[in-house]
Design a protein around this motif. Sequence first.
Motif, short mmCIF file in Angstrom:
data_model
loop_
_atom_site.label_atom_id
_atom_site.label_comp_id
_atom_site.label_asym_id
_atom_site.label_seq_id
_atom_site.Cartn_x
_atom_site.Cartn_y
_atom_site.Cartn_z
N GLN A 104 0.67 -1.18 0.05
CA GLN A 104 -0.06 0.06 0.22
C GLN A 104 1.01 1.23 0.05
O GLN A 104 0.57 2.29 -0.77
CB GLN A 104 -0.80 0.19 1.15
CG GLN A 104 -2.10 1.11 1.51
CD GLN A 104 -2.71 0.96 0.16
OE1 GLN A 104 -3.34 -0.05 -0.33
NE2 GLN A 104 -3.48 2.12 -0.31
N ASP A 105 1.97 1.25 0.72
CA ASP A 105 2.86 2.54 0.91
C ASP A 105 3.54 2.59 -0.43
O ASP A 105 3.73 3.75 -1.02
CB ASP A 105 3.72 2.16 1.84
CG ASP A 105 3.10 2.36 3.39
OD1 ASP A 105 2.00 3.00 3.47
OD2 ASP A 105 3.96 1.65 4.41
N LEU A 106 3.85 1.56 -0.91
CA LEU A 106 4.64 1.52 -2.37
C LEU A 106 3.74 2.27 -3.49
O LEU A 106 3.92 3.00 -4.37
CB LEU A 106 5.11 0.17 -2.76
CG LEU A 106 6.43 -0.26 -1.98
CD1 LEU A 106 6.65 -2.03 -2.45
CD2 LEU A 106 7.43 0.76 -2.29
N GLN A 107 2.38 1.77 -3.35
CA GLN A 107 1.23 2.25 -4.34
C GLN A 107 1.19 3.79 -4.15
O GLN A 107 1.08 4.55 -5.06
CB GLN A 107 -0.09 1.59 -4.20
CG GLN A 107 0.10 0.11 -4.83
CD GLN A 107 -1.28 -0.75 -4.50
OE1 GLN A 107 -2.03 -0.07 -3.97
NE2 GLN A 107 -1.23 -1.76 -5.22
N LYS A 150 2.00 6.82 -6.91
CA LYS A 150 0.90 7.62 -7.17
C LYS A 150 1.59 8.98 -7.07
O LYS A 150 1.41 10.11 -7.92
CB LYS A 150 -0.18 7.64 -6.71
CG LYS A 150 -0.99 6.24 -6.85
CD LYS A 150 -2.24 6.08 -6.12
CE LYS A 150 -3.25 4.85 -6.60
NZ LYS A 150 -4.29 4.95 -5.68
N GLU A 151 2.14 9.47 -5.87
CA GLU A 151 2.85 10.54 -5.86
C GLU A 151 4.07 10.96 -6.83
O GLU A 151 3.83 12.12 -7.47
CB GLU A 151 3.34 10.71 -4.39
CG GLU A 151 2.43 10.68 -3.28
CD GLU A 151 3.21 10.73 -2.05
OE1 GLU A 151 4.45 10.55 -1.97
OE2 GLU A 151 2.63 10.53 -0.92
N LEU A 152 4.92 9.99 -7.25
CA LEU A 152 5.85 10.23 -8.31
C LEU A 152 5.19 10.50 -9.59
O LEU A 152 5.64 11.37 -10.28
CB LEU A 152 6.81 8.83 -8.35
CG LEU A 152 7.56 8.76 -7.21
CD1 LEU A 152 8.40 7.36 -7.10
CD2 LEU A 152 8.77 10.21 -7.02
N HIS A 153 3.92 9.98 -9.79
CA HIS A 153 3.59 10.05 -11.07
C HIS A 153 2.92 11.54 -11.25
O HIS A 153 3.02 11.91 -12.25
CB HIS A 153 2.26 9.08 -11.40
CG HIS A 153 2.76 7.72 -11.88
ND1 HIS A 153 3.14 7.83 -13.28
CD2 HIS A 153 3.01 6.68 -11.18
CE1 HIS A 153 3.61 6.41 -13.50
NE2 HIS A 153 3.52 5.69 -12.27
N GLN A 154 2.36 11.86 -9.94
CA GLN A 154 1.75 13.25 -9.98
C GLN A 154 3.08 14.30 -10.44
O GLN A 154 3.01 15.34 -10.85
CB GLN A 154 1.05 13.69 -8.72
CG GLN A 154 -0.38 12.91 -8.41
CD GLN A 154 -1.03 13.06 -7.09
OE1 GLN A 154 -0.14 13.53 -6.26
NE2 GLN A 154 -2.25 12.72 -7.10
#
Length: 181
Positions: free
Chosen positions: A62-65, A69-73
């Motif tokens: 869950q933390d990796l996901q 998502k933060e990196l994609h943003q």
Amino acid sequence: MSEAPPKPKPKISASRRLFLKTKLLKKAMTMLESEKQVRRDERERTLAERVPSLQVSGLSVQDLQTLCKELHQKIDVVDEERYDIAAKVTKNDKEVQDLSQKIFELKGKMKRPNLRRVRVSADAMLGALLGCKVKESVDFKANLKTVKKEEEKKEEVTDWRKNVDAMSGMEGRKKLFNAGQ
């Protein structure tokens, strides 16, 4: 015969000049290397400042996901900025090009290139116009419409004196009137 003026003797001997040249090249190489090293250090420092190292070990799925998502943003934001900057650069380049063209036109020094006469056969011209090679030669005269010319009425050439006698009086005028209709 004219004699060439004697060459002035160089103030430095050839060996001394070679020695100084090699010293200058060595100094330039060391300066270039140090400049490259400074650039590498600066790049590493800015990357470390802007992009902190990731601590991926010991994280749950869950933390990796959420991290992904933060990196994609962040990537999307950076791509938007990059696109905007690229659009501004292209717009500015176009403006600079237009302004330089206007300056060039205002100076009035546009040179027209000399055009050369190019001989092109009819087949080559058709090929260029139609976009393909014409295999058979085209006879242009065969495609032209034929126009029949009306034959002009030729009056017989007779003795003008007989014609004057025949056309004199009212009979002659009546013949001319009837012929005109």
